[in-house]
Motif scaffolding. Sequence first.
Motif, PDB file in Angstrom:
ATOM      1  N   PHE A  72      45.909  35.692  42.483  1.00 57.92           N
ATOM      2  CA  PHE A  72      46.335  37.003  42.965  1.00 57.92           C
ATOM      3  C   PHE A  72      47.348  37.626  42.004  1.00 57.92           C
ATOM      4  O   PHE A  72      47.297  38.818  41.711  1.00 57.92           O
ATOM      5  CB  PHE A  72      46.942  36.884  44.359  1.00 57.92           C
ATOM      6  CG  PHE A  72      47.405  38.200  44.925  1.00 57.92           C
ATOM      7  CD1 PHE A  72      46.491  39.115  45.421  1.00 57.92           C
ATOM      8  CD2 PHE A  72      48.746  38.547  44.937  1.00 57.92           C
ATOM      9  CE1 PHE A  72      46.893  40.341  45.922  1.00 57.92           C
ATOM     10  CE2 PHE A  72      49.164  39.760  45.437  1.00 57.92           C
ATOM     11  CZ  PHE A  72      48.233  40.651  45.935  1.00 57.92           C
ATOM     12  N   THR A  73      48.269  36.790  41.491  1.00 57.36           N
ATOM     13  CA  THR A  73      49.251  37.284  40.521  1.00 57.36           C
ATOM     14  C   THR A  73      48.548  37.769  39.261  1.00 57.36           C
ATOM     15  O   THR A  73      48.916  38.794  38.680  1.00 57.36           O
ATOM     16  CB  THR A  73      50.251  36.171  40.152  1.00 57.36           C
ATOM     17  OG1 THR A  73      50.953  35.767  41.327  1.00 57.36           O
ATOM     18  CG2 THR A  73      51.251  36.665  39.118  1.00 57.36           C
ATOM     19  N   ILE A  75      45.556  39.047  39.054  1.00 60.07           N
ATOM     20  CA  ILE A  75      44.940  40.345  39.359  1.00 60.07           C
ATOM     21  C   ILE A  75      45.981  41.456  39.299  1.00 60.07           C
ATOM     22  O   ILE A  75      45.744  42.536  38.745  1.00 60.07           O
ATOM     23  CB  ILE A  75      44.277  40.317  40.749  1.00 60.07           C
ATOM     24  CG1 ILE A  75      43.075  39.363  40.744  1.00 60.07           C
ATOM     25  CG2 ILE A  75      43.833  41.716  41.175  1.00 60.07           C
ATOM     26  CD1 ILE A  75      42.461  39.149  42.107  1.00 60.07           C
ATOM     27  N   THR A  76      47.166  41.174  39.865  1.00 57.84           N
ATOM     28  CA  THR A  76      48.245  42.162  39.862  1.00 57.84           C
ATOM     29  C   THR A  76      48.685  42.500  38.446  1.00 57.84           C
ATOM     30  O   THR A  76      48.874  43.671  38.088  1.00 57.84           O
ATOM     31  CB  THR A  76      49.449  41.638  40.672  1.00 57.84           C
ATOM     32  OG1 THR A  76      49.020  41.323  41.996  1.00 57.84           O
ATOM     33  CG2 THR A  76      50.555  42.675  40.734  1.00 57.84           C
ATOM     34  N   ASN A 121      44.054  46.880  41.776  1.00 59.07           N
ATOM     35  CA  ASN A 121      45.176  47.383  42.564  1.00 59.07           C
ATOM     36  C   ASN A 121      45.619  46.316  43.569  1.00 59.07           C
ATOM     37  O   ASN A 121      44.863  45.970  44.483  1.00 59.07           O
ATOM     38  CB  ASN A 121      44.743  48.659  43.309  1.00 59.07           C
ATOM     39  CG  ASN A 121      45.854  49.218  44.193  1.00 59.07           C
ATOM     40  OD1 ASN A 121      47.003  48.772  44.143  1.00 59.07           O
ATOM     41  ND2 ASN A 121      45.507  50.187  45.012  1.00 59.07           N
ATOM     42  N   PRO A 122      46.828  45.772  43.443  1.00 61.54           N
ATOM     43  CA  PRO A 122      47.268  44.721  44.369  1.00 61.54           C
ATOM     44  C   PRO A 122      47.324  45.187  45.818  1.00 61.54           C
ATOM     45  O   PRO A 122      47.118  44.396  46.741  1.00 61.54           O
ATOM     46  CB  PRO A 122      48.658  44.341  43.842  1.00 61.54           C
ATOM     47  CG  PRO A 122      49.097  45.513  43.009  1.00 61.54           C
ATOM     48  CD  PRO A 122      47.850  46.080  42.428  1.00 61.54           C
ATOM     49  N   LYS A 123      47.568  46.483  46.036  1.00 56.35           N
ATOM     50  CA  LYS A 123      47.606  46.982  47.408  1.00 56.35           C
ATOM     51  C   LYS A 123      46.236  46.891  48.059  1.00 56.35           C
ATOM     52  O   LYS A 123      46.114  46.532  49.231  1.00 56.35           O
ATOM     53  CB  LYS A 123      48.100  48.438  47.427  1.00 56.35           C
ATOM     54  CG  LYS A 123      48.412  48.947  48.839  1.00 56.35           C
ATOM     55  CD  LYS A 123      48.992  50.354  48.817  1.00 56.35           C
ATOM     56  CE  LYS A 123      47.902  51.386  48.779  1.00 56.35           C
ATOM     57  NZ  LYS A 123      48.395  52.769  49.056  1.00 56.35           N
ATOM     58  N   ALA A 125      43.872  44.721  47.196  1.00 58.63           N
ATOM     59  CA  ALA A 125      43.600  43.301  47.407  1.00 58.63           C
ATOM     60  C   ALA A 125      44.299  42.783  48.661  1.00 58.63           C
ATOM     61  O   ALA A 125      43.701  42.076  49.483  1.00 58.63           O
ATOM     62  CB  ALA A 125      44.039  42.503  46.180  1.00 58.63           C
ATOM     63  N   LEU A 126      45.556  43.151  48.821  1.00 52.60           N
ATOM     64  CA  LEU A 126      46.303  42.718  50.009  1.00 52.60           C
ATOM     65  C   LEU A 126      45.694  43.275  51.285  1.00 52.60           C
ATOM     66  O   LEU A 126      45.698  42.608  52.327  1.00 52.60           O
ATOM     67  CB  LEU A 126      47.771  43.161  49.895  1.00 52.60           C
ATOM     68  CG  LEU A 126      48.691  42.278  49.055  1.00 52.60           C
ATOM     69  CD1 LEU A 126      50.050  42.939  48.897  1.00 52.60           C
ATOM     70  CD2 LEU A 126      48.842  40.903  49.702  1.00 52.60           C
ATOM     71  N   ALA A 203      54.676  47.439  39.047  1.00 49.23           N
ATOM     72  CA  ALA A 203      53.727  46.405  39.450  1.00 49.23           C
ATOM     73  C   ALA A 203      54.059  45.073  38.783  1.00 49.23           C
ATOM     74  O   ALA A 203      53.971  44.017  39.412  1.00 49.23           O
ATOM     75  CB  ALA A 203      52.308  46.836  39.086  1.00 49.23           C
ATOM     76  N   SER A 206      57.059  43.492  40.460  1.00 45.06           N
ATOM     77  CA  SER A 206      56.692  42.980  41.789  1.00 45.06           C
ATOM     78  C   SER A 206      55.917  41.668  41.671  1.00 45.06           C
ATOM     79  O   SER A 206      56.023  40.799  42.543  1.00 45.06           O
ATOM     80  CB  SER A 206      55.838  44.004  42.531  1.00 45.06           C
ATOM     81  OG  SER A 206      56.528  45.214  42.691  1.00 45.06           O
ATOM     82  N   ALA A 207      55.128  41.525  40.611  1.00 43.99           N
ATOM     83  CA  ALA A 207      54.280  40.340  40.472  1.00 43.99           C
ATOM     84  C   ALA A 207      55.031  39.138  39.915  1.00 43.99           C
ATOM     85  O   ALA A 207      54.706  37.995  40.236  1.00 43.99           O
ATOM     86  CB  ALA A 207      53.085  40.656  39.568  1.00 43.99           C
TER      87      ALA A 207
END
Length: 208
Positions: A72-73, A75-76, A121-123, A125-126, A203, A206-207
């Motif tokens: 996930f990190t 991807i971010t 976009n991490p948002k 994905a979340l 971003a 945040s990651a």
Amino acid sequence: MGIGQLAGFAGATVVLVGMPGPNNTYISLRSLTQGRRAGVVSALAVETGTLVYIVVTALGLATLVQASPKLFTAITVAGALYLAYLGLKLLKAPAADHSAGIQAAPLGRIFRDGVVVNLLNPKAALFFLAFLPQFTTRGAGPAQLRTEMLLLGVGALLIGITLDLSYAIGADAIGRRFRSVRTTTRARNLVVAAIYLGLSAFALVSAL
């Protein structure tokens, strides 16, 4: 899923999807600088990325990402680097070369960039990893869970395209004045590049 649960999902989705983020910013900037047509193409591109997330969720691959914080990190970080790439591309565009700037970007490139921005976009994905599962039936079997996730994903897609098109149309209305101001393509590119690079930096922080 009951009516109350669906209503709660719809309301929460409107808030989450409507919050400023890479997708909304990308759509707004394209519409602001190049017009409504580019904004609409951007919106359709972003939601094409959402379709990919829906398919991934249905296949169960989202669980793999959820179980791997490092993935996930990654991807971010990839998403942040892509935003930085878009910003740096504008900074490098020669002042006289309109074809290299955001204002003259072909619709095909706008669509491609929009899909990638959403996929990284991490948002987004979340949203599919953590938010959607909360509205599924507890104790549901794999088949029912997959069906419910698909239905929720389609609902999120319809809400998303509505909000994205609203951003595109609203930004175009503002952009008409922005585009009429006597500034050089270079100056406009600098403004848009700064926004992309700012989002990228946020971003990354945040990651990491």
